[in-house]
Design an enzyme around this catalytic site. Structure first.
Site, PDB file in Angstrom:
ATOM      1  N   ASP A   1      42.846  42.553 -26.141  1.00 46.76           N
ATOM      2  CA  ASP A   1      42.856  41.442 -25.195  1.00 46.76           C
ATOM      3  C   ASP A   1      44.188  40.706 -25.192  1.00 46.76           C
ATOM      4  O   ASP A   1      45.062  40.968 -26.020  1.00 46.76           O
ATOM      5  CB  ASP A   1      41.719  40.465 -25.507  1.00 46.76           C
ATOM      6  CG  ASP A   1      41.549  40.197 -27.004  1.00 46.76           C
ATOM      7  OD1 ASP A   1      42.574  40.213 -27.716  1.00 46.76           O
ATOM      8  OD2 ASP A   1      40.418  39.970 -27.458  1.00 46.76           O
TER       9      ASP A   1
ATOM     10  N   ASN B   1      29.903  33.178 -32.396  1.00 45.13           N
ATOM     11  CA  ASN B   1      28.788  33.349 -31.462  1.00 45.13           C
ATOM     12  C   ASN B   1      28.494  34.822 -31.188  1.00 45.13           C
ATOM     13  O   ASN B   1      27.748  35.150 -30.269  1.00 45.13           O
ATOM     14  CB  ASN B   1      29.059  32.608 -30.149  1.00 45.13           C
ATOM     15  CG  ASN B   1      30.281  33.142 -29.412  1.00 45.13           C
ATOM     16  OD1 ASN B   1      30.940  34.079 -29.863  1.00 45.13           O
ATOM     17  ND2 ASN B   1      30.589  32.548 -28.272  1.00 45.13           N
TER      18      ASN B   1
ATOM     19  N   HIS C   1      30.768  37.138 -30.329  1.00 45.75           N
ATOM     20  CA  HIS C   1      31.619  37.825 -29.351  1.00 45.75           C
ATOM     21  C   HIS C   1      32.502  38.862 -30.031  1.00 45.75           C
ATOM     22  O   HIS C   1      32.872  38.727 -31.203  1.00 45.75           O
ATOM     23  CB  HIS C   1      32.446  36.828 -28.522  1.00 45.75           C
ATOM     24  CG  HIS C   1      33.588  36.182 -29.240  1.00 45.75           C
ATOM     25  ND1 HIS C   1      33.631  34.841 -29.529  1.00 45.75           N
ATOM     26  CD2 HIS C   1      34.759  36.680 -29.709  1.00 45.75           C
ATOM     27  CE1 HIS C   1      34.765  34.537 -30.124  1.00 45.75           C
ATOM     28  NE2 HIS C   1      35.466  35.649 -30.256  1.00 45.75           N
TER      29      HIS C   1
ATOM     30  N   GLU D   1      32.047  37.293 -24.237  1.00 47.90           N
ATOM     31  CA  GLU D   1      31.179  36.206 -24.664  1.00 47.90           C
ATOM     32  C   GLU D   1      29.701  36.556 -24.444  1.00 47.90           C
ATOM     33  O   GLU D   1      29.373  37.526 -23.747  1.00 47.90           O
ATOM     34  CB  GLU D   1      31.533  34.939 -23.887  1.00 47.90           C
ATOM     35  CG  GLU D   1      32.973  34.473 -24.051  1.00 47.90           C
ATOM     36  CD  GLU D   1      33.248  33.823 -25.400  1.00 47.90           C
ATOM     37  OE1 GLU D   1      32.316  33.737 -26.224  1.00 47.90           O
ATOM     38  OE2 GLU D   1      34.396  33.390 -25.625  1.00 47.90           O
TER      39      GLU D   1
END
EC number: 3.5.99.6
Length: 262
Positions: A63, A129, A131, A136
């Site tokens: 990314d 979380n 990810h 997400e």
């Protein structure tokens, strides 16, 4: 899914390096999927220290932030140059271009790069979380490379790298979950109590797009390297017939590190 239990960041780095070294030495023209952030830092340091021969290696990064110049110290272009590319001679390196004038076209271009360079080993961290990359909760499991809006929790987690909150980018380009799942092998690293809930979901949770990392439950070749804090919420059931738990002494004393990748 193999779980390799380590005690320290140094042990994690050494074991992770051995897995990468095995791929680099046994594949003719290997492609490594690279991650950024704090999770892989020790592994990259081991690659530098051991002067790993990367002359045949192509890298593709997970990314990059949108609208963050490559020369910005918080861009992943800069990160990779500082950590690896300025130190080791790679055959070819690819990082998504978050400065592209047409971001949708950049996503398509990057998918083409991934198709032409199938990933032999993908390095991943895991967000609090759940990810992976910048995918997400709620991201479709079949998603390709795409533009994402970063959640507030992810932006807060990355705030430590920036001077002030408004400097943290709001969007990023990320390899999609579908793209990540095409890797032949996945190496996920997790350290510390902050990752415990996400690791529990990964190993014992329901297969659900609400926790992106759970997609790895369906991948045929995943190795998780984690410390006891990251595993602290997991039950002893992680050592069932579907998973193998090794300690560092098992791994570094013989050839079992390489075997976990088979």
């Amino acid at each position: 899914m193999n779980i390799l239990v380590v005690k320290t960041p140094e042990e994690l780095a050494e074991v992770g390096y051995k897995l990468i070294e095995e791929v680099v030495k046994t594949k003719e023209n290997p492609t490594l999927g690279m991650a950024t952030g704090s999770s892989p830092l020790g592994i990259y340091a081991e690659m530098r220290k051991n002067k790993l021969d990367t002359s045949r290696v192509t890298t593709v990064n997970l990314d990059e932030y949108v609208n963050l110049p490559h020369e910005d110290k918080n861009s992943y272009h800069y990160f990779m140059q500082e950590q690896l590319f300025d130190h080791l001679p790679f055959k070819q390196t690819y990082v998504p271009n978050g400065m592209a004038s047409d971001l949708e076209e950049e996503c398509k271009r990057y998918e083409g790069i991934l198709a032409a360079n199938p990933v032999d080993l993908q390095i991943l961290g895991i967000g609090e979380n759940g990810h992976i990359g910048f995918n997400e909760p709620g991201t479709p499991f079949n998603s390709p490379t795409n533009i994402v809006e970063l959640t507030e929790s992810t932006r807060q987690a990355n705030l430590r790298f920036f001077e002030k909150e408004e400097d943290v980018p709001t969007h990023a380009i990320t390899m999609g979950i579908g793209s990540i799942m095409k890797a032949k092998q996945v190496l996920l690293v997790a350290m510390g109590a902050k990752k415990a809930e996400a690791v529990k979901e990964l190993l014992q949770g329901e297969y659900s797009e609400e926790c992106p990392a759970t997609v790895l439950q369906r991948h045929p070749n995943v190795t998780v390297i984690a410390d006891q804090e990251a595993l602290s919420l997991c039950s002893e059931a992680i050592a069932d017939e579907h998973r193998q738990v090794f300690t560092i002494s098992d791994l570094l004393s013989d050839s079992r590190v390489g075997e976990t990748a088979n």
